[in-house]
Each structure stands twice: as C-alpha cells, then as structure tokens.
Design an enzyme around this catalytic site. Structure first.
Site, PDB file in Angstrom:
ATOM      1  N   SER A  45     -87.288 -56.940  45.107  1.00 28.56           N
ATOM      2  CA  SER A  45     -87.600 -55.655  44.484  1.00 28.56           C
ATOM      3  C   SER A  45     -89.063 -55.252  44.683  1.00 28.56           C
ATOM      4  O   SER A  45     -89.415 -54.090  44.476  1.00 28.56           O
ATOM      5  CB  SER A  45     -87.292 -55.695  42.985  1.00 28.56           C
ATOM      6  OG  SER A  45     -85.903 -55.878  42.765  1.00 28.56           O
ATOM      7  N   GLY A 219     -82.856 -54.400  43.567  1.00 29.34           N
ATOM      8  CA  GLY A 219     -83.396 -54.091  44.880  1.00 29.34           C
ATOM      9  C   GLY A 219     -84.602 -53.183  44.781  1.00 29.34           C
ATOM     10  O   GLY A 219     -84.943 -52.688  43.704  1.00 29.34           O
ATOM     11  N   GLY A 221     -87.349 -49.888  45.894  1.00 30.86           N
ATOM     12  CA  GLY A 221     -87.390 -48.504  46.333  1.00 30.86           C
ATOM     13  C   GLY A 221     -86.678 -47.496  45.450  1.00 30.86           C
ATOM     14  O   GLY A 221     -86.223 -47.796  44.343  1.00 30.86           O
ATOM     15  N   CYS A 246     -80.577 -53.449  37.437  1.00 26.67           N
ATOM     16  CA  CYS A 246     -81.808 -52.836  37.954  1.00 26.67           C
ATOM     17  C   CYS A 246     -81.484 -51.697  38.928  1.00 26.67           C
ATOM     18  O   CYS A 246     -81.017 -50.655  38.501  1.00 26.67           O
ATOM     19  CB  CYS A 246     -82.704 -53.898  38.580  1.00 26.67           C
ATOM     20  SG  CYS A 246     -84.415 -53.350  38.761  1.00 26.67           S
ATOM     21  N   LEU A 247     -81.728 -51.848  40.231  1.00 30.83           N
ATOM     22  CA  LEU A 247     -81.352 -50.801  41.183  1.00 30.83           C
ATOM     23  C   LEU A 247     -79.855 -50.536  41.108  1.00 30.83           C
ATOM     24  O   LEU A 247     -79.412 -49.383  41.214  1.00 30.83           O
ATOM     25  CB  LEU A 247     -81.748 -51.200  42.603  1.00 30.83           C
ATOM     26  CG  LEU A 247     -81.375 -50.201  43.703  1.00 30.83           C
ATOM     27  CD1 LEU A 247     -82.125 -48.878  43.536  1.00 30.83           C
ATOM     28  CD2 LEU A 247     -81.631 -50.786  45.088  1.00 30.83           C
ATOM     29  N   GLN A 250     -79.206 -48.048  38.453  1.00 28.73           N
ATOM     30  CA  GLN A 250     -79.540 -46.682  38.856  1.00 28.73           C
ATOM     31  C   GLN A 250     -78.485 -46.103  39.808  1.00 28.73           C
ATOM     32  O   GLN A 250     -78.105 -44.937  39.686  1.00 28.73           O
ATOM     33  CB  GLN A 250     -80.919 -46.677  39.513  1.00 28.73           C
ATOM     34  CG  GLN A 250     -82.036 -47.124  38.581  1.00 28.73           C
ATOM     35  CD  GLN A 250     -83.274 -47.590  39.328  1.00 28.73           C
ATOM     36  OE1 GLN A 250     -83.418 -47.362  40.531  1.00 28.73           O
ATOM     37  NE2 GLN A 250     -84.175 -48.252  38.622  1.00 28.73           N
ATOM     38  N   ASN A 288     -88.589 -55.116  36.396  1.00 28.94           N
ATOM     39  CA  ASN A 288     -89.330 -54.797  37.609  1.00 28.94           C
ATOM     40  C   ASN A 288     -88.721 -53.557  38.244  1.00 28.94           C
ATOM     41  O   ASN A 288     -87.782 -53.659  39.020  1.00 28.94           O
ATOM     42  CB  ASN A 288     -89.290 -55.977  38.597  1.00 28.94           C
ATOM     43  CG  ASN A 288     -89.870 -55.604  39.939  1.00 28.94           C
ATOM     44  OD1 ASN A 288     -90.653 -54.667  40.044  1.00 28.94           O
ATOM     45  ND2 ASN A 288     -89.470 -56.309  40.981  1.00 28.94           N
ATOM     46  N   TYR A 291     -88.269 -46.707  38.844  1.00 29.77           N
ATOM     47  CA  TYR A 291     -87.416 -45.557  38.537  1.00 29.77           C
ATOM     48  C   TYR A 291     -86.559 -45.850  37.311  1.00 29.77           C
ATOM     49  O   TYR A 291     -86.308 -47.009  36.963  1.00 29.77           O
ATOM     50  CB  TYR A 291     -86.524 -45.222  39.733  1.00 29.77           C
ATOM     51  CG  TYR A 291     -87.299 -44.748  40.934  1.00 29.77           C
ATOM     52  CD1 TYR A 291     -87.432 -43.389  41.206  1.00 29.77           C
ATOM     53  CD2 TYR A 291     -87.917 -45.647  41.794  1.00 29.77           C
ATOM     54  CE1 TYR A 291     -88.160 -42.940  42.305  1.00 29.77           C
ATOM     55  CE2 TYR A 291     -88.653 -45.216  42.888  1.00 29.77           C
ATOM     56  CZ  TYR A 291     -88.769 -43.862  43.137  1.00 29.77           C
ATOM     57  OH  TYR A 291     -89.495 -43.426  44.217  1.00 29.77           O
ATOM     58  N   HIS A 331     -83.449 -57.429  33.958  1.00 27.79           N
ATOM     59  CA  HIS A 331     -82.904 -58.564  34.708  1.00 27.79           C
ATOM     60  C   HIS A 331     -82.353 -59.635  33.762  1.00 27.79           C
ATOM     61  O   HIS A 331     -83.112 -60.465  33.250  1.00 27.79           O
ATOM     62  CB  HIS A 331     -83.991 -59.185  35.591  1.00 27.79           C
ATOM     63  CG  HIS A 331     -84.363 -58.340  36.760  1.00 27.79           C
ATOM     64  ND1 HIS A 331     -83.763 -58.473  37.994  1.00 27.79           N
ATOM     65  CD2 HIS A 331     -85.258 -57.331  36.889  1.00 27.79           C
ATOM     66  CE1 HIS A 331     -84.286 -57.595  38.836  1.00 27.79           C
ATOM     67  NE2 HIS A 331     -85.183 -56.885  38.185  1.00 27.79           N
ATOM     68  N   GLU A 333     -80.658 -62.193  34.646  1.00 29.03           N
ATOM     69  CA  GLU A 333     -80.818 -63.514  35.272  1.00 29.03           C
ATOM     70  C   GLU A 333     -82.229 -64.035  35.029  1.00 29.03           C
ATOM     71  O   GLU A 333     -82.462 -65.248  35.047  1.00 29.03           O
ATOM     72  CB  GLU A 333     -80.514 -63.439  36.762  1.00 29.03           C
ATOM     73  CG  GLU A 333     -81.597 -62.902  37.642  1.00 29.03           C
ATOM     74  CD  GLU A 333     -81.794 -61.413  37.556  1.00 29.03           C
ATOM     75  OE1 GLU A 333     -82.763 -60.906  38.147  1.00 29.03           O
ATOM     76  OE2 GLU A 333     -80.976 -60.727  36.889  1.00 29.03           O
TER      77      GLU A 333
END
Length: 379
Positions: A45, A219, A221, A246-247, A250, A288, A291, A331, A333
């Site tokens: 990430s 991930g 970006g 996380c990503l 989104q 982390n 966005y 996260h 994990e």
C-alpha cells in the site's frame, strides 16, 4: 553522504543518507507507529510514497525476513529523525540501511520530522523528491514539478500469476490489488483453501475456481484508477460472500454506487480509534490509506455504515443491505498490530457458512463441468 528531501512547495530538508545513493519522487506522508517499520516498508500500500516516521528512533531492532508483508519493499523512500545502524535484536538478520540499499531505496536521517509532519498536517500530503545527488535546488524542483503522477501502483504490486495456499475448509479467492501477507496468514489460521489471483482476473475466471467467498485485498493508490476491478466486483456481488479490506473497501463501495475522495493527509499508523456502531465499542486499528468513502455518497445506495473513525468521523466500515458482503477501511490482519479486529475474519467465515446453508451449491466439479461445456459450445 548527504541526502536531501525537497517538497513540491520548495521546502528543503538536508540530512544524512542511510539508504541507496539514488533519487526517487513520491507522495510524502507520515506514519504514527512506534514500531513496525519493517512491515510498513514491505506493505504494498506504500508503493509510490516517501514515508516519514513520527517516532524518532528507527532501525534499532533491524530487519528480519520472516516479518515481511510482501516479497520486497514497496515504498519509494524513508525519512527519520534518528537512524540506528547497529540493531539490537537476536532475530535481526541485517540493518534497515542494508535492506534499503539492496532494493535501491533512498533514506534520509537527521531531519526535523516533527516539523515535516506538522507541515503535512497543515497543508496536506504533497509530492517530494528524496535524492543523494548534488544538483542545484532549482534544477531538482523543476524536475519534481514536471514528473508525472503514477496511476499504476496496483499493477506494480499485484501478483502476476495465480498461486494457492492449500487448506481443508472454505475456499477463498483473494483478489490481489497489492495484498499484505497478513491477510493470507489470517485466512490460513482458519484452515481456508486460499487461491490468490491477479487484479486483472475477470468474474468468469473467478467463477471457474468455484470459491466459497471472495477477499478483496488492500493496495496502493487511487481506487478510481482500478475501474476494471470495480466492474468485476459488480458482477460477483450477491453470487459470493465478499469481504473488502482498505482499497478493497473503497472498490466495494464504488461497485455499490458510492464515491471516494482523497483525505488531506490520510490515516497511517497502528493507533487509530474506530467505533463499531452496532456494539458501540471502540477498537484500536492499524491503518494506511489516502482515500475514503464519502459519507454523502452512501445515500441512495444499498450500503449501511457499520464503523466510523473516532478522530475525524470518516467511514471505516460498510455492509450491503441484502447481499452477503461487507468491508472495512482499516487492517484487521494488523501486522504488526494491534490485533483487536481479527474477529472480522471469523465473521467472514460465518457469513460464508450461512450463505452456503441458505443457498445450497452444486459440487465444485459439477460447476466446473458446466462451465467447460458452455465454453466448448460457444467455441
């Protein structure tokens, strides 16, 4: 050797190099963790970012390969107040500086990281250049401002091939958009049969695997740079239980019609308080991300907010009103910790088992045979 960190607004930090003799351009961000720099630098990430550690002493316990979150480091640079070149840890195999040099990543020490962090908090994350070169500042700034903004971080960090981590229970497809090893470790603890697939994997290719559930990974970006993954999720919603992290959270939100936007300076560290609305309980989480899902975009969708951030009230968790699908922004994990939220993996397994009871599935071999007959007929 001297190293310099130049921000896009012209602010210059001069310190000592402890990594590779090179030049990297990336988004300058800060992380509030007191430990975990090894898991941080190997977290996919962070691809495309130069990370400032707010804790002043970094490198004191060295580097251990067993604690990596990916095959190789993914961040573009590291900035610290004080770097310790001689680790004191019986598990250490080499120093942080040696690792950065091995993977051509620059590091800078001896700068005022408190001032840098306060600047990012006030003005937001900004692009920067970390270099050991001796060019004039004007030349460096011109090169920094002309450098293109990357949009391919997921492609850089996703697995290029399918691989499996065998288990005897639920079969889980991990859609890898830059996944941490911790996700696979948590699923393995529950004896899941894990199939990790690239971010370009289509819905039909996932159906061929005949999974019991789908894990959307973390991930790097902007999630809107990965609309092909959003389309895949749309096609699979309701067909398989889905858990996004996380990503993945989104992308799940975008697939359900919500929207995302960039935060001023993001959330990074292992001390972010998150409130679970159903239980009114607060969890300390590892985060982390740059966005977040926008609150106003939830209205009119089939999503329900399940968690919020206690600091800024941003959305930290969602679930679908009718489909077996949910996600969290943080996260669970949690490598290197805390482990407060690992229970979410248990909830995912319970959701899968409930879905299977309510929707008896054909044996996997029958599913695969039907798909093969359809492909042959179409051919």
């Amino acid at each position: 050797m001297q190293a310099r960190l130049l921000l896009e607004d012209g602010t210059l930090f001069t310190g000592v190099s402890f990594g590779a003799e090179t030049e990297k351009i990336g988004e300058v961000v800060f992380n509030t963790g007191m430990t975990g720099y090894q898991e941080l630098l190997s977290d996919p990430s962070y691809c495309g970012q130069i990370v400032t550690m707010t804790y002043p002493l970094i490198g004191n316990y060295g580097i251990t390969r067993d604690d990596f979150e990916a095959i190789r480091p993914n961040l573009f640079g590291m900035a610290v107040r004080r770097y310790e070149p001689i680790p004191s840890n019986w598990r250490a195999q080499f120093s942080l500086g040696e690792l950065l040099k091995e993977y051509d990543i620059p590091g800078i020490a001896g700068i005022d990281t408190r001032m840098l962090t306060r600047k990012i908090r006030q003005f937001g994350s900004m692009r920067g250049m970390l270099t050991t070169g001796n060019e004039r500042v004007e030349e460096l700034l011109e090169r920094l401002q002309a450098a293109p903004v990357p949009h391919d971080q997921v492609a850089r960090t996703s697995t290029p091939f399918v691989y499996s981590v065998p288990g005897s229970k639920e079969r889980i497809v991990v859609l890898d958009c830059g996944s941490k090893n911790g996700i696979v470790h948590e699923l393995s603890k529950r004896n899941c049969d894990i199939i990790v697939v690239p971010h370009t994997t289509t819905a039909d290719e996932i159906r061929r695997i005949a999974p019991d559930g789908i894990q959307l990974s973390n991930g790097p970006g902007d999630p809107k740079d990965n609309l092909h993954v959003v389309e895949t999720i749309k096609q699979l919603l309701g067909e398989f239980p889905i858990f996004g992290i996380c990503l993945g959270h989104q992308l799940f939100a975008l697939a359900c019609g919500a929207d995302t936007s960039k935060l001023k300076f993001g959330h990074r560290g292992g001390n972010h308080p998150v409130k679970e609305l159903e239980t009114d309980r607060c969890y300390i989480t590892s985060q982390n991300h740059s966005y977040a899902v926008t609150e106003e975009s939830i209205e009119g969708t089939d999503l329900v907010v399940t968690h919020i951030n206690n600091n800024d009230k941003t959305i930290e968790g969602l679930k679908h009103k009718t489909y077996p699908a949910f996600s969290v922004q943080y996260h669970p994990e949690a490598a290197p910790g805390p482990n407060d939220s690992s229970y979410l993996f248990d909830q995912f397994i319970e959701l899968i088992r409930k879905h299977k009871q309510e929707n008896p599935q054909k044996p996997r071999q029958a599913v695969l045979s039907e798909m093969l007959r359809g492909e042959l007929k179409n051919a």
